[in-house]
Design an enzyme around this catalytic site. Sequence first.
Site, mmCIF file in Angstrom:
data_model
loop_
_atom_site.group_PDB
_atom_site.id
_atom_site.type_symbol
_atom_site.label_atom_id
_atom_site.label_comp_id
_atom_site.label_asym_id
_atom_site.label_seq_id
_atom_site.Cartn_x
_atom_site.Cartn_y
_atom_site.Cartn_z
ATOM 1 N N ASP A 79 5.034 -22.016 -30.696
ATOM 2 C CA ASP A 79 5.427 -21.952 -32.099
ATOM 3 C C ASP A 79 4.239 -22.080 -33.034
ATOM 4 O OD1 ASP A 79 8.283 -21.736 -31.772
ATOM 5 O OD2 ASP A 79 8.220 -23.782 -31.003
ATOM 6 N N TYR A 103 15.214 -10.811 -25.433
ATOM 7 C CA TYR A 103 14.526 -11.131 -26.676
ATOM 8 C C TYR A 103 13.128 -10.528 -26.574
ATOM 9 C CZ TYR A 103 12.962 -14.278 -30.521
ATOM 10 O OH TYR A 103 12.477 -14.816 -31.682
ATOM 11 N N GLU A 144 20.541 -19.196 -33.451
ATOM 12 C CA GLU A 144 19.580 -19.810 -32.538
ATOM 13 C C GLU A 144 19.268 -21.192 -33.094
ATOM 14 O OE1 GLU A 144 15.866 -17.939 -31.560
ATOM 15 O OE2 GLU A 144 16.885 -16.122 -30.901
#
Length: 263
Positions: A60, A175, A49
């Site tokens: 994030d 995911y 990734e």
Amino acid sequence: MTRIDAKFATLTAEGKKAFVAYVMAGDPDYATSLELIKGLPGAGVDIIEMGLPFTDPMADGETIQLAGQRALEAGQTLQKTLDMAAEFRKTDDTTPIVMMGYYNPIFNRGVDRFLVDAKAAGIDGLIVVDLPPEEDDELCIPAQQAGLNFIRLATPTTDDKRLPKVLQNTSGFVYYVSITGITGSAEASAADVAPEVARIKSQTDLPLIVGFGIKTPEAAQSIASVADGCVVGSAIVAELAKGCSVAEVLAFVRSLSDGAHRA
């Protein structure tokens, strides 16, 4: 069949779980980042990734945010990230690369041009965290038509009503974000993850990879044992941030991949 599809077919045939490693493209600089990325397959990484640095990375945590800042300050751009993938492809034509980031840089380049360039550079899939399923016509469907997998994130708050919408145009793998919150925060727990993995897998035939909160070889093994594999990002990026050499970071990555592959 994309490289991602082929990789999972191989892993399934071998009875192995997938180990996915996230690194920020261009962190701390282009040359170091490229050296690290080129070394990942040899450290047992099944899928890479590659983070696309962005000025406002809302999903994030601090570790990835700072990595993005370092990359941007070192001059990393979308074009340089594509160049990095193309350079990697000169010596490795089998390891899948997933570009993970935000929609703004892609939108600024233009979707059609971006997809042509990404495919030419050897990108196999996209994770674009700020494009919900309601916007699939924007990038997801054109990406699939261009031969790229579009990988969607499911979370602990993705309930049974929402899940079919999340899954409907997803390809490559799903995911699963193991914790609520941002990257690099809490620790993932296999006991918490296992029932969620079973719930999602009852709705899709796609492989399910678990990420967020995995920091040790033991955790990689534990989480991979209840899913089709695991992703580690912040823990790897943190090693680079501490000033570890590429060789030292790759040794850490090897310990994580060994853990996942023991599952």
